[in-house]
Motif scaffolding. Structure first.
Motif, PDB file in Angstrom:
ATOM      1  N   ARG A 173     -10.861 -19.326  12.523  1.00 33.64           N
ATOM      2  CA  ARG A 173     -10.910 -19.064  13.958  1.00 33.64           C
ATOM      3  C   ARG A 173     -11.540 -17.688  14.255  1.00 33.64           C
ATOM      4  O   ARG A 173     -12.207 -17.527  15.278  1.00 33.64           O
TER       5      ARG A 173
ATOM      6  N   GLN B 164     -15.181 -18.262  14.051  1.00 29.06           N
ATOM      7  CA  GLN B 164     -15.660 -19.008  15.206  1.00 29.06           C
ATOM      8  C   GLN B 164     -15.786 -18.107  16.431  1.00 29.06           C
ATOM      9  O   GLN B 164     -16.763 -18.191  17.188  1.00 29.06           O
TER      10      GLN B 164
ATOM     11  N   ALA C 295     -17.127 -23.412   9.183  1.00 27.09           N
ATOM     12  CA  ALA C 295     -17.520 -22.016   9.392  1.00 27.09           C
ATOM     13  C   ALA C 295     -19.034 -21.864   9.290  1.00 27.09           C
ATOM     14  O   ALA C 295     -19.665 -21.184  10.117  1.00 27.09           O
TER      15      ALA C 295
ATOM     16  N   PHE D  30     -20.851 -23.035  12.377  1.00 29.17           N
ATOM     17  CA  PHE D  30     -20.819 -22.110  13.515  1.00 29.17           C
ATOM     18  C   PHE D  30     -21.709 -20.892  13.278  1.00 29.17           C
ATOM     19  O   PHE D  30     -22.305 -20.360  14.224  1.00 29.17           O
TER      20      PHE D  30
ATOM     21  N   PRO E 219     -12.635 -19.318  23.143  1.00 31.84           N
ATOM     22  CA  PRO E 219     -12.306 -19.386  21.714  1.00 31.84           C
ATOM     23  C   PRO E 219     -10.824 -19.677  21.485  1.00 31.84           C
ATOM     24  O   PRO E 219      -9.962 -19.295  22.287  1.00 31.84           O
TER      25      PRO E 219
ATOM     26  N   SER F  93     -12.584 -28.029  14.001  1.00 32.92           N
ATOM     27  CA  SER F  93     -14.048 -28.061  13.976  1.00 32.92           C
ATOM     28  C   SER F  93     -14.669 -27.686  15.306  1.00 32.92           C
ATOM     29  O   SER F  93     -15.897 -27.709  15.440  1.00 32.92           O
TER      30      SER F  93
ATOM     31  N   VAL G 175     -14.893 -25.285  19.105  1.00 31.01           N
ATOM     32  CA  VAL G 175     -14.632 -24.160  19.995  1.00 31.01           C
ATOM     33  C   VAL G 175     -15.044 -24.618  21.389  1.00 31.01           C
ATOM     34  O   VAL G 175     -16.204 -24.971  21.600  1.00 31.01           O
TER      35      VAL G 175
END
Length: 887
Positions: free
Chosen positions: A500, A503, A546, A549, A611, A656, A658
């Motif tokens: 996170r 992201q 990851a 993104f 987010p 997966s 945002v």
């Protein structure tokens, strides 16, 4: 040594060494005039027994008020670090009637009783549409002034950004003031007062002056009401522009505090290449230099036997990477430094005792420029592109005047200013490369010295992640839009936190992964263990997310860089609070909170991001996310759902995803997907573009455009040369299913472009290609134009949101497949089962229908999808009732 330190200013003043060129203060120095030549008025004089005041009209909404301290009635005309330009020709009128003096602009009326002076000032609005109504001297500053930013988050948790909060009465971290700076506007639209007494003043050569201000009072009155963007634009006029950073700064960074040598650097680069992870900037933390002291300016020959050039330059030339190194200017230049003798000679220092030349970059101009040109310049010649200024030693060091009463004269902003302006000082403005630093905030005016370093994250916890979007967005209120945070690895038992954090980084101002020593060492012997280090240390499924993104961040470079040019032009940060765009919506002011209960922000003009900053539900794997949808219609970029605002919604977000939203009808330019090694892509000019158009096919008509700004990405030619940039624009119209697009560009080189329509219904256009998982169709822009006719209206069902249906169905199927529990998957004779499998396979049905031109089959699949999804949900619910708890 102490006696020698006291004598150093005199020694430096007598030395014959001087910098090659006098300092050009800023990139826009030639357009800034701190001396008011018109539009300034002096009222009263000491001869009349009235303390003289001066009023300066800067813009229709921005005024300067001063009170002189001396008997010759002179006022302060030197620029300060916060305010550089005071010469304006804004239209206004002045009239006097007896003891009353009145000034009127298109926005405000200023009235002053001359015999009383400054304390009689009354300012009233002349604009009936403005939220600003009136202000008097007795009112002081707006009580609801919006937050700005502070120096650092070192050793600091989620701290209130209200500078009057008791937290700021405590001892600040690292012995230097927080430099807490409130925003330039207020929530209600009341006038904001910015006090400039005590702000560092700059002498004719560009170095700051130790002479105090000629004014006893000197403040700027912002009367913009809720025209927040107007306030920022006006502050740019008086406070100077933010120079465009080198384009790689907006790409992907890697930093780590570890004892890397040249072989290690090559190894990290190979890891990025093997995993197809983009990389634009590599930063060496402080271990790169000799270890005789915390401060160091010379390559450690045990790590880099032939200096840094042999390790850095090949990677720069072959891969387009850019490099930075960490610097702690603290104790000065020691005798072990490569340039000790040359530097000592330049400043007149006796080297017979091998004593360190103490740090004095604040206290003496000659010392400061000698450090930059004799000691630091060779590092640039080795290939170092910028310095990470990791000053941590207090605000009164190095000859600075900073103390508790006047923290503005501090080493942070002085070093930031010096190293941003070194390039122009040495090479002139128009022919120079762009400068950049990574450094903490030094106070109002620091927007000209990008990029910001928010310090070490004190704890790797969810509440620290939740605080960073809030902290970053409020800095836009003082025009500081490029904060860089440590994107840090969490402990191995909480990989979701690391994911996170990455992201959020993909949609932050600067994407910079960093490890400050928490991934190795003694932590390995503790029960908790060490933190994750690299992106590829995540579990494989999370690593793939990851990387997706990070690649998405890289692909957004045309959009982000264009928004950064807007920041240069207007001081409007691309990452900003929702209320800057929706000042009349009360919910906009609570859309991003310090605790992360609400966490969203604008990302350029056409997107907002929400987010995920809290952990997912352990059973469902989904995070509950509250989102405020602002006025207008917005398209969820992942699911295609269209939301009408203002409204509040709660989303269930998988790992997966945002949540990110585009204005309905907006155009988001991106680079096309890449494969393989992706080094230095941020610097590459956009010769191939994808224009993403977000539609709601049921809308009767839409039109829009998207622009891509481009230049060489590295020099200051963009500012000084009219033809040093290109503009590429995609405009379109959409009406009754007919879509037409046109591409124009000022580039002399060909631009390959594709229009990617999101929420794409069926089209028989032979040039279009279709992707069912994303419900997008791509249409090449042949000869600068494209067109398609979509199947909409009448009996054609809407495809809005179908991408989310298909994505969730396939995720659910995949999870149940792993558990061997998907209905109808493991046994025969279940004709009524497998509803989930059927809806998940609609992607193949849609793509087949599209490829064969079967519009009826396409519309039939779309029309039945939601009903099939409801049946699948019921099927899965029944399944879960029969599964033993814990199975």
């Amino acid at each position: 040594t102490s006696m020698r330190l006291l004598a150093l200013p005199l020694i430096l003043a007598l030395t014959s060494w001087s910098p090659a060129l006098s300092l050009k203060y800023e990139i826009d120095d030639a357009t800034l005039n701190p001396l008011c030549t018109k539009n300034c008025y002096t009222l009263g004089s000491s001869d009349e027994g009235v303390t003289p005041i001066r009023v300066t009209v800067l813009t229709p909404n921005l005024l300067r008020f001063e009170t002189a301290t001396n008997t010759n009635d002179s006022f302060e005309d030197r620029p300060s670090l916060a305010f550089q330009n005071r010469d304006s020709d804004v239209a206004h009128t002045v009239k006097e009637s007896g003891d009353t003096w009145q000034l009127t602009t298109s926005s405000v009326v200023v009235s002053i009783t001359k015999s009383i002076g400054l304390k009689s000032v009354q300012v009233t609005s002349a604009d009936t549409s403005s939220a600003f109504e009136s202000w008097s001297y007795a009112d002081g500053d707006a009580p609801d002034r919006l937050p700005g930013t502070i120096r650092t988050l070192d050793q600091t948790g989620p701290i209130p950004l209200d500078c009057s909060d008791p937290a700021y009465e405590q001892d600040p971290p690292q012995g230097e003031s927080y430099h807490c700076t409130m925003g330039l506007f207020s929530k209600s639209g009341s006038a904001v007062v910015v006090d400039d007494v005590g702000t560092p003043l700059v002498d004719a050569g560009g170095f700051w002056s130790s002479e105090p201000s000629s004014d006893s009072e000197d403040f700027y009155l912002f009367t913009h009401g809720k025209d927040y963007k107007g306030a920022l634009k006006d502050y740019r006029f008086v406070g100077g522009a933010m120079p465009l950073p080198p384009r790689p700064a907006l790409g992907i960074w890697f930093t780590r505090w570890v004892n890397y040598n040249a072989f290690d650097v090559d190894g990290i680069v190979r890891e990025y290449a093997e995993r197809s992870i983009p990389l634009d900037i590599f930063v060496l933390d402080m271990n790169w230099h000799k270890k005789d002291d915390w401060t160091g300016y010379s390559w450690d020959e045990r790590l880099f036997p032939y200096g840094g050039a042999e390790a850095i330059k090949p990677l720069k030339e072959k891969l387009n990477l850019r490099f930075g190194v960490n610097i702690h200017d603290d104790t000065g230049v020691g005798h072990w430094e490569d340039k000790y003798e040359e530097f000592a000679k330049a400043v007149g220092w006796d080297t017979s005792k091998n004593e360190t030349v103490p740090f004095l970059s604040c206290g003496d101009e000659t010392y400061a420029y000698a450090l930059e040109d004799v000691v630091m310049k060779p590092l640039r010649e080795d290939g170092v592109d910028f310095f990470w200024i990791d000053w941590q030693q207090g605000q009164g060091e190095g000859g600075c005047l900073g103390d508790d009463l006047n923290p503005s004269y501090n080493p942070t902003i002085q070093l930031n200013k010096l190293r941003i302006t070194d390039e122009i000082r040495n090479n002139g403005a128009d022919g120079s490369d762009r400068s950049m630093i990574l450094a903490r905030w030094g106070g109002l005016g620091n927007h000209r010295y990008q990029v910001g370093f928010s310090g070490d994250v004190d704890q790797v916890q969810w509440d620290r992640l939740a605080y960073q979007p809030y902290f970053s967005s409020t800095a836009a209120n003082v025009g500081f839009g490029l904060w860089s945070h440590d994107l840090v690895g969490a402990q191995a038992d909480d990989p979701e936190l690391f994911l996170r954090w990455l992201q959020w980084g993909a949609f932050s101002s600067i994407f910079r992964t960093h490890d400050r020593g928490m991934s190795s060492g003694g932590c390995a012997d503790t029960d908790e263990g060490c933190n994750l280090l690299h992106i590829w240390d995540l579990p494989q499924d999370m690593f793939v997310v990851a990387r997706d993104f990070i690649q998405l961040r890289s692909s957004l470079m045309p959009y982000i860089y264009t928004a950064t040019k807007q920041m240069h032009d207007t001081l409007l940060s691309f990452l900003r609070p929702m209320y800057l765009d929706f000042p009349d919506s009360s919910d906009a002011f609570s859309a991003c909170t310090a605790d992360g209960s609400m966490s969203q922000y604008m990302f350029g003009d056409s997107m907002f991001i929400a987010p995920v900053v809290s952990p997912s539900n352990a059973t469902t794997g989904l995070a509950e996310k509250s989102v405020w949808v602002p006025p207008g219609e917005w398209v969820d970029q992942e699911t295609g759902d269209v939301y009408s605002g203002p409204a509040s919604v709660t989303l269930s977000v998988p790992l997966s995803s945002v949540p990110r939203f585009s204005r309905l009808g907006s155009v988001i330019p991106t680079s096309p997907p890449r494969t393989g090694a992706q080094f230095g892509s941020a610097l590459e000019p956009p010769t191939s573009l994808v224009f993403n158009v977000y539609l709601s096919p049921s809308s009767p008509s839409l039109s829009g455009s998207g622009e891509v700004y481009s230049d060489d990405g590295e020099t200051n030619a963009y500012y000084f040369t009219d033809d040093a940039h290109t503009i590429t624009t995609l405009s379109y119209t959409y009406e009754s299913g007919k879509f037409d697009a046109k591409l124009t560009t000022t580039s002399s080189s060909p631009i390959k472009a594709t229009v990617k329509v999101h929420n794409c219904p069926f089209t028989a256009s032979p040039s279009a290609t279709f992707s069912a998982p994303t419900m997008t169709c791509s249409i090449p822009l042949s000869s600068g134009s494209a067109s398609a006719t979509f199947s909409v209206g009448g009996s054609a069902p809407s495809v809005a949101g179908l991408a989310g249906v298909l994505s969730r169905a396939n995720k659910a199927k995949s999870m149940l497949d792993e558990a061997q529990l998907t209905p109808g998957s493991m046994t025969g004779g279940q004709a009524s089962a497998a509803k989930l499998s059927r809806v998940a396979s609609l992607c193949a049905v849609l793509e087949h229908a599209f490829s064969t031109g079967d519009g009826a089959a396409f519309d039939g699949a779309v029309g039945g999808a939601r009903g099939m999804m409801e049946e699948a949900k019921a099927e899965v619910a029944d399944l879960l009732e029969t599964v033993d708890e814990g199975e």
